[in-house]
Design an enzyme around this catalytic site. Structure first.
Site, mmCIF file in Angstrom:
data_model
loop_
_atom_site.group_PDB
_atom_site.id
_atom_site.type_symbol
_atom_site.label_atom_id
_atom_site.label_comp_id
_atom_site.label_asym_id
_atom_site.label_seq_id
_atom_site.Cartn_x
_atom_site.Cartn_y
_atom_site.Cartn_z
ATOM 1 N N SER A 66 39.489 51.993 50.428
ATOM 2 C CA SER A 66 39.833 53.373 50.774
ATOM 3 C C SER A 66 38.957 54.393 50.044
ATOM 4 C CB SER A 66 41.292 53.649 50.429
ATOM 5 O OG SER A 66 42.135 52.655 50.952
HETATM 6 N N1 SAH Z 1 44.068 48.936 49.016
HETATM 7 C C1 SAH Z 1 42.782 48.421 49.441
HETATM 8 C C2 SAH Z 1 42.383 48.895 50.826
HETATM 9 C C3 SAH Z 1 43.008 48.034 51.787
HETATM 10 S S1 SAH Z 1 42.569 48.082 53.477
HETATM 11 C C4 SAH Z 1 41.688 48.703 48.442
HETATM 12 O O1 SAH Z 1 41.947 49.395 47.450
HETATM 13 O O2 SAH Z 1 40.574 48.186 48.624
HETATM 14 C C5 SAH Z 1 44.103 47.418 54.057
HETATM 15 C C6 SAH Z 1 44.321 45.943 53.782
HETATM 16 O O3 SAH Z 1 45.623 45.617 54.251
HETATM 17 C C7 SAH Z 1 43.363 45.023 54.531
HETATM 18 O O4 SAH Z 1 42.667 44.211 53.634
HETATM 19 C C8 SAH Z 1 44.289 44.201 55.450
HETATM 20 O O5 SAH Z 1 43.865 42.872 55.625
HETATM 21 C C9 SAH Z 1 45.605 44.284 54.701
HETATM 22 N N2 SAH Z 1 46.809 44.039 55.496
HETATM 23 C C10 SAH Z 1 47.097 44.458 56.763
HETATM 24 N N3 SAH Z 1 48.311 44.022 57.135
HETATM 25 C C11 SAH Z 1 48.837 43.316 56.079
HETATM 26 C C12 SAH Z 1 50.075 42.619 55.867
HETATM 27 N N4 SAH Z 1 51.029 42.540 56.791
HETATM 28 N N5 SAH Z 1 50.255 42.018 54.663
HETATM 29 C C13 SAH Z 1 49.300 42.063 53.701
HETATM 30 N N6 SAH Z 1 48.112 42.697 53.867
HETATM 31 C C14 SAH Z 1 47.883 43.328 55.034
#
Ligand code: SAH
Length: 219
Positions: A66
């Protein structure tokens, strides 16, 4: 083309902090965490020189790390205290979990891609953040049952409020999540669990990758 300064460039990092302050981040503990966690360790090598630009960047598995401002904003809004147990759904690179680890007693972060979870776990271990537990799982099911959590931060966009997560929130707890259509305009929403029920407040417009049910089939 002019060469970019290296990611550990002091001017770049100073600009990074100035941008956060200029955009309204004022909580000292949040600013300190943003200053202390080295974002260049969380971006792919190809984007190393852009680690301190205020933008989201691609990571493995088609996901994103993000934008720093959004990380700082969500963290500030989450009002994390040192005794809190925090759940993050969507580990991605592990950057947001690292920021939360500086503010909370314990962080549980869950990622549906095994590869991302493993990479983030190794990274956080190398950087010395022992109060973070990284799980490769669906954040909408089992992990929710391991609550209650004082704070929950969802970093992928939900089309509907995930009731399992609301249920795993402690009384007086708070959850922040991006809510809205996948690929469309989403709102960052704050939910507070009170004795009178759940109170909703809409914050800012955002764009996140989708929250998807189930563990990822590919690694
Ligand atoms: N917080 C992260 C950004 C994440 S992007 C950072 O600091 O880099 C969002 C992430 O959520 C992705 O990697 C995606 O694979 C994950 N995601 C989506 N649905 C999910 C679920 N049901 N359970 C766990 N992770 C999930």
């Amino acid at each position: 083309m002019a060469e970019r300064p290296p990611a550990d460039d002091r001017v770049g990092r100073m600009e990074f902090m100035l941008t956060l302050r200029r955009r309204g981040i004022s909580n000292a503990a949040v600013l300190r965490a943003m200053d202390e966690v080295p974002r260049e360790h969380f971006v792919p090598n190809a984007y190393y020189d852009q680690a301190y630009a205020d933008q989201a960047l691609p990571i493995a598995c088609g996901q994103t790390i993000s934008q720093p401002y959004v990380v700082a904003y969500m963290t500030e809004q989450l009002d994390v205290h040192p005794q809190h147990r925090v759940l993050e759904v969507g580990t991605g690179s592990g950057y947001q979990a690292a920021i939360l680890s500086r503010l909370a007693r314990e962080v549980v972060t869950v990622e549906r891609y095994f590869t991302l979870a493993e990479t983030a776990r190794a990274r956080l271990e190398t950087l010395g953040m022992p109060n973070v537990e990284v799980l490769a799982d669906d954040g909408l099911t089992g992990v929710a049952e391991r609550g209650p959590y004082d704070r929950i931060l969802v970093t992928a966009a939900a089309e509907e409020i995930p009731e399992a997560l609301v249920a795993s929130l402690a009384e007086g707890g708070m959850m922040i999540l991006p809510l809205g259509p996948h690929g469309g305009a989403q709102d960052l929403v704050k939910l507070r669990k009170t004795t009178d029920g759940v109170v909703r407040e809409d914050l800012i417009g955002v764009r996140f990758v989708p929250l998807l049910a189930g563990k990822a089939r590919e690694l």
